[in-house]
Design an enzyme around this catalytic site. Structure first.
Site, PDB file in Angstrom:
ATOM      1  N   HIS A  49      -2.413   7.193   7.224  1.00  0.00           N
ATOM      2  CA  HIS A  49      -1.449   8.083   6.549  1.00  0.00           C
ATOM      3  C   HIS A  49      -2.097   9.397   6.124  1.00  0.00           C
ATOM      4  CE1 HIS A  49       2.490   6.282   6.180  1.00  0.00           C
ATOM      5  NE2 HIS A  49       2.025   5.150   5.689  1.00  0.00           N
TER       6      HIS A  49
ATOM      7  N   GLN B 296       3.042   9.957   1.304  1.00  0.00           N
ATOM      8  CA  GLN B 296       4.331   9.252   1.259  1.00  0.00           C
ATOM      9  C   GLN B 296       5.160   9.602   0.028  1.00  0.00           C
ATOM     10  OE1 GLN B 296       2.487   5.187   2.163  1.00  0.00           O
ATOM     11  NE2 GLN B 296       4.494   5.100   3.149  1.00  0.00           N
TER      12      GLN B 296
ATOM     13  N   GLY C 137       0.826  -1.202   0.000  1.00  0.00           N
ATOM     14  CA  GLY C 137       0.000   0.000   0.000  1.00  0.00           C
ATOM     15  C   GLY C 137       0.858   1.247   0.000  1.00  0.00           C
TER      16      GLY C 137
ATOM     17  N   CYS D 288       6.420  -0.015   7.274  1.00  0.00           N
ATOM     18  CA  CYS D 288       5.983   1.127   6.475  1.00  0.00           C
ATOM     19  C   CYS D 288       7.141   1.588   5.600  1.00  0.00           C
ATOM     20  CB  CYS D 288       5.536   2.254   7.406  1.00  0.00           C
ATOM     21  SG  CYS D 288       5.017   3.733   6.533  1.00  0.00           S
ATOM     22  N   LEU D 289       6.848   1.869   4.320  1.00  0.00           N
ATOM     23  CA  LEU D 289       7.907   2.301   3.404  1.00  0.00           C
ATOM     24  C   LEU D 289       8.520   3.629   3.842  1.00  0.00           C
ATOM     25  CD1 LEU D 289       6.139   1.393   0.033  1.00  0.00           C
ATOM     26  CD2 LEU D 289       7.987   0.129   1.160  1.00  0.00           C
TER      27      LEU D 289
ATOM     28  N   HIS E 171      -3.998   1.269   7.766  1.00  0.00           N
ATOM     29  CA  HIS E 171      -2.652   1.854   7.691  1.00  0.00           C
ATOM     30  C   HIS E 171      -2.640   3.032   6.709  1.00  0.00           C
ATOM     31  CE1 HIS E 171       1.900   1.193   7.780  1.00  0.00           C
ATOM     32  NE2 HIS E 171       1.746   2.052   6.788  1.00  0.00           N
ATOM     33  N   GLU E 172      -3.250   2.844   5.531  1.00  0.00           N
ATOM     34  CA  GLU E 172      -3.204   3.909   4.507  1.00  0.00           C
ATOM     35  C   GLU E 172      -4.132   5.074   4.859  1.00  0.00           C
ATOM     36  OE1 GLU E 172      -0.712   3.657   2.742  1.00  0.00           O
ATOM     37  OE2 GLU E 172      -0.383   1.512   3.023  1.00  0.00           O
TER      38      GLU E 172
HETATM   39 ZN   LIG Z   1       2.964   3.311   5.707  1.00  0.00          ZN
END
Ligand SMILES: [Zn+2]
Length: 171
Positions: A139, A51, A46, A93-94, A135-136
């Protein structure tokens, strides 16, 4: 299409709520295409627009990371309509490379948003998909998984993350 750089913990765009999209125009569709390519290249399940440094309420998810056709979800202005139950599973998480944590997430969620053509879509997610939606959507509300940990773990991880952000994320 282009792979966009992923911003890391400490960048203000990750820690503030993102704005709703007013109109799904060509710029928003280009953003979605780039986000999908960036997510697959990372690779990740995701990605949210903040991000890649864009403060808009746009998310992409593919729990198969491109392996299974039809799994890609692209949503503009997603909203959590329902949440029930609980699950705990390690998340990464990226934007927080090298760190992981186990926030409490709902076992099942229902999410509504607009697809790239502006059509309303409603998804029900369990297991990994439920975690990915939460999670997204976190964000785009300016929250990271770190913010969902117990106070003790959160404070410990935030001290380490602030140090990493000061010293620079480049490996
Ligand atoms: Zn993340």
């Amino acid at each position: 299409m282009a792979i966009r750089p992923i911003v890391r913990y400490g960048d203000p765009v990750l820690h503030a709520p993102a704005r709703p999209v007013d109109a799904i125009d060509e710029a928003v569709r280009a953003l979605l295409r780039d986000m999908v390519e960036t997510m697959y290249a990372a690779p990740g399940v995701g990605l949210a627009a903040p991000q890649v440094g864009v403060p808009l309420r746009v998310i992409v998810i593919d729990t198969s990371v491109g392996a299974e056709p039809g799994q890609l979800i692209q949503l503009v202005n997603p909203e959590l309509l329902e949440r029930e139950g609980e699950q705990r599973h390690e998340e990464g998480c990226l934007s927080v490379p090298g760190f992981g944590g186990t926030p409490v997430r709902p076992a099942r969620v229902v999410v509504r948003g607009l697809d790239p053509e502006g059509k309303e879509r409603v998804y029900t997610g369990t297991e990994l998909l439920a975690r990915a939606f939460c999670h997204e959507i976190d964000h785009i509300d300016g929250l990271l998984f770190v913010d969902r940990l117990t106070p003790l773990k959160r404070d410990l991880m935030k001290r380490k993350l602030r140090k990493r952000a000061r010293e620079g994320w480049e490996e």
